[in-house]
Write a protein that holds these residues in place. Structure first.
Motif, PDB file in Angstrom:
ATOM      1  N   TRP A  83     -12.053   0.804  10.615  1.00 19.62           N
ATOM      2  CA  TRP A  83     -11.210   0.661   9.572  1.00 19.62           C
ATOM      3  C   TRP A  83      -9.713   0.863  10.422  1.00 19.62           C
ATOM      4  CZ3 TRP A  83     -12.439   2.392   3.845  1.00 19.62           C
ATOM      5  CH2 TRP A  83     -13.820   1.781   3.654  1.00 19.62           C
ATOM      6  N   THR A  84      -8.583   0.123   9.863  1.00 19.87           N
ATOM      7  CA  THR A  84      -7.255   0.429  10.574  1.00 19.87           C
ATOM      8  C   THR A  84      -6.308   1.070   9.403  1.00 19.87           C
ATOM      9  OG1 THR A  84      -6.639  -1.818   9.767  1.00 19.87           O
ATOM     10  CG2 THR A  84      -7.556  -1.795  12.165  1.00 19.87           C
ATOM     11  N   GLU A  85      -5.520   1.816   9.850  1.00 19.24           N
ATOM     12  CA  GLU A  85      -4.437   2.678   9.069  1.00 19.24           C
ATOM     13  C   GLU A  85      -3.278   1.644   8.800  1.00 19.24           C
ATOM     14  OE1 GLU A  85      -2.655   6.964   8.716  1.00 19.24           O
ATOM     15  OE2 GLU A  85      -2.786   5.962  10.641  1.00 19.24           O
ATOM     16  N   THR A  86      -2.876   1.724   7.206  1.00 20.96           N
ATOM     17  CA  THR A  86      -1.940   0.853   7.003  1.00 20.96           C
ATOM     18  C   THR A  86      -1.171   1.662   5.830  1.00 20.96           C
ATOM     19  OG1 THR A  86      -1.110  -1.314   6.144  1.00 20.96           O
ATOM     20  CG2 THR A  86      -3.131  -0.456   5.295  1.00 20.96           C
ATOM     21  N   THR A  87      -0.020   0.859   5.284  1.00 18.32           N
ATOM     22  CA  THR A  87       0.433   1.388   4.223  1.00 18.32           C
ATOM     23  C   THR A  87       0.148   0.534   2.907  1.00 18.32           C
ATOM     24  OG1 THR A  87       2.583   0.276   4.483  1.00 18.32           O
ATOM     25  CG2 THR A  87       2.034   2.648   5.390  1.00 18.32           C
TER      26      THR A  87
ATOM     27  N   GLY B  71       2.364  -2.322   3.495  1.00 16.78           N
ATOM     28  CA  GLY B  71       2.040  -3.111   4.741  1.00 16.78           C
ATOM     29  C   GLY B  71       0.887  -4.104   4.237  1.00 16.78           C
ATOM     30  N   CYS B  72       0.436  -4.145   3.058  1.00 16.61           N
ATOM     31  CA  CYS B  72      -0.495  -4.833   2.726  1.00 16.61           C
ATOM     32  C   CYS B  72      -0.182  -6.073   1.746  1.00 16.61           C
ATOM     33  CB  CYS B  72      -1.628  -4.129   1.971  1.00 16.61           C
ATOM     34  SG  CYS B  72      -2.640  -3.097   2.584  1.00 16.61           S
TER      35      CYS B  72
ATOM     36  N   LYS C 211      -4.662 -10.253   5.186  1.00  7.43           N
ATOM     37  CA  LYS C 211      -4.993  -8.688   5.408  1.00  7.43           C
ATOM     38  C   LYS C 211      -5.867  -8.067   4.581  1.00  7.43           C
ATOM     39  CE  LYS C 211      -0.286  -7.984   7.662  1.00  7.43           C
ATOM     40  NZ  LYS C 211       1.076  -7.027   7.586  1.00  7.43           N
TER      41      LYS C 211
ATOM     42  N   GLN D 147       4.924   3.748   0.600  1.00  4.24           N
ATOM     43  CA  GLN D 147       4.677   4.140   1.798  1.00  4.24           C
ATOM     44  C   GLN D 147       3.316   5.001   1.996  1.00  4.24           C
ATOM     45  OE1 GLN D 147       6.367   3.228   4.370  1.00  4.24           O
ATOM     46  NE2 GLN D 147       7.530   1.880   2.979  1.00  4.24           N
TER      47      GLN D 147
ATOM     48  N   ARG E 298      -0.157   5.947   2.980  1.00  2.00           N
ATOM     49  CA  ARG E 298      -1.021   5.514   3.836  1.00  2.00           C
ATOM     50  C   ARG E 298      -2.624   5.619   3.557  1.00  2.00           C
ATOM     51  NH1 ARG E 298       2.340   4.643   8.131  1.00  2.00           N
ATOM     52  NH2 ARG E 298       0.430   3.945   9.589  1.00  2.00           N
TER      53      ARG E 298
ATOM     54  N   HIS F   6      -6.763   3.784   5.001  1.00  3.96           N
ATOM     55  CA  HIS F   6      -7.664   3.300   5.917  1.00  3.96           C
ATOM     56  C   HIS F   6      -8.136   1.921   5.321  1.00  3.96           C
ATOM     57  CE1 HIS F   6      -6.931   6.794   8.117  1.00  3.96           C
ATOM     58  NE2 HIS F   6      -7.093   5.876   9.401  1.00  3.96           N
ATOM     59  N   LEU F   7      -8.071   0.798   6.081  1.00  6.83           N
ATOM     60  CA  LEU F   7      -8.572  -0.461   5.653  1.00  6.83           C
ATOM     61  C   LEU F   7      -9.558  -1.099   6.378  1.00  6.83           C
ATOM     62  CD1 LEU F   7      -7.174  -2.612   3.480  1.00  6.83           C
ATOM     63  CD2 LEU F   7      -5.941  -3.894   5.105  1.00  6.83           C
TER      64      LEU F   7
END
Length: 424
Positions: A10-14, A17-18, A119, A158, A160, A162-163
């Motif tokens: 899983w990738t970290e994002t905000t 960011g999606c 995404k 903002q 955060r 995990h995706l």
């Protein structure tokens, strides 16, 4: 967005960011008279569980050129950015999934979050944001200006998390959607059962049950009915006042003294409206009761005499106390307690009590007014048959409500497990 060690894939994002785009929900003039007949969504059309109620949404003609940015697209996520209320944060969300519907936002109480489809699965994002709304830290994003509670949108976006990869997002969303659909269907069953019970209660108190347990039919079998001051009633029934078949309490006890302080104390707020259910069970000591109370026995019907239109009554299953705002109605010999409960929850008594209680300007039924009520009484055997049918109806509804409670628990657990990767 619960804290948990996410899977390594899983990738970290905000939240930001999606998104492919993000914009507030109010521009231009008021809706005009040209264009399609469209849904106008307001905060009242959104619930706390991420659902949009289109049935309650107004429909108006929209001057579409003026409102291009207020029109929703399939897959948009609505975010409540203003509003809230006492003890209720801003930040509700809902997924707009209606490709065949035209809908616009009515005001700047909403922002529209447009997911980046490369995404994120829009359903997954909606579930993620719903999970955030249910967490205590949603309060960190609240601010009040000029009396209105607003969402600190910049800080909110903002946040955060995990995706997972998009295929797993879709699978997670599908599981949660499936449980949510099961909840909606179960709620619909409960609503139907409540309607059926209301109809059953009306029919059973006016037509009764014959010896075969069937509702009497005044059209097919008029010979089974008689004229009375109350209208047509079953031939075997007798007209009499309510107070002639019950006993009312005499005197009060001190709830601070033993043994009364350790008995259950029932107040109107402890009873659910119309259903005859006790919502809370606390002793007089736990409630710090000090004023005099009535004693009730198992089998008594404890009836709230204030605001009779709320229809609050419960069948006692143990000895206890009730507030002075309630009457313990003790059935005489030959009166079934369950039938008596049905009678005081029924439409004729509730309509009568609501009307006479307002004579003094305050909705409260006194003893003299109670003594005026007259009703039709079945035989003891028929009362028992009626009580059995109503109890079976209540048990069926209770079983479905228990199933609904389990589904809500399942949904909550799955949101925690699936959205954090604890369960893959």
């Amino acid at each position: 967005m619960t804290q948990s060690m996410p899977p390594s894939s899983w990738t970290e994002t905000t939240i930001r960011g999606c998104l492919a785009d993000e914009f507030p929900g109010a521009w231009g003039s008021e809706p005009g008279r040209d264009g399609p007949n469209a849904h106008i969504l307001r905060s009242t059309n959104l619930d706390d569980d991420g659902h949009i109620n289109f049935a309650t949404a107004a429909k108006r003609w929209i001057d579409e050129p003026h409102l291009t940015q207020r029109r929703l697209r399939d897959g948009d996520v609505l975010l409540e950015s203003s509003g809230g209320g006492p003890g209720k944060p801003v930040g509700r969300v809902a997924h707009f999934q209606a490709p065949d519907s035209i809908a616009y936002l009515s005001s700047n109480f909403f922002r529209t979050l447009r997911p980046d489809e490369t995404k994120v699965d829009s359903r997954f994002l909606a579930w993620r944001l719903l999970d955030l709304y249910r967490q205590p830290r949603i309060w960190n994003f609240q601010q009040q200006t000029t009396g209105i509670i607003n969402l600190k949108t910049k800080d909110y976006l903002q946040q955060r998390f995990h995706l997972p990869e998009k295929p797993e997002q879709s699978r997670i969303a599908l599981v949660l959607d499936t449980v949510d659909e099961a909840i909606a269907k179960t709620e619909a069953v409960i609503a139907k059962l409540r309607q059926m019970r209301a109809g059953l209660l009306h029919d059973i108190l006016t037509r009764g049950l014959d010896k075969n347990g069937q509702l009497r039919d005044p059209i097919a079998h008029p010979e089974q009915f008689q004229d009375s001051p109350l209208g047509r009633i079953p031939k075997e029934w007798q007209v009499a006042t309510l107070v002639s078949r019950i006993s009312l309490p005499q005197g009060q006890v001190d709830p601070k003294a033993l043994p009364f302080c350790d008995w259950t104390l029932v107040a109107p707020d402890h009873i659910e409206s119309e259903t005859g259910r006790l919502l809370a069970r606390q002793t007089a000591r736990q409630q710090d009761a000090i004023s005099g109370k009535y004693v009730f026995e198992s089998g008594d019907v404890v009836y709230s005499k204030i605001r009779p239109y709320l229809r609050k009554a419960v069948l006692a299953d143990e000895r206890g106390l009730c507030s002075a705002d309630m009457y313990p109605l003790r059935p005489n010999a030959g009166v079934n307690s369950r039938f008596l409960l049905a009678a005081v929850l029924g439409e004729p008594f509730s309509r009568f009590a609501s009307a006479v209680s307002m004579r003094s300007g305050f909705p409260k039924l006194n003893r003299d007014e109670l003594a005026e009520f007259t009703m039709a009484w079945p035989s003891p055997d028929e009362q028992d048959r009626i009580a059995a049918v109503l109890s079976a109806s209540d048990e069926e509804q209770l079983a479905v409500e228990l199933e609904l409670s389990k589904l809500h628990q399942l949904k909550s657990g799955l949101m925690t497990d699936l959205l954090t990767g604890r369960v893959r």
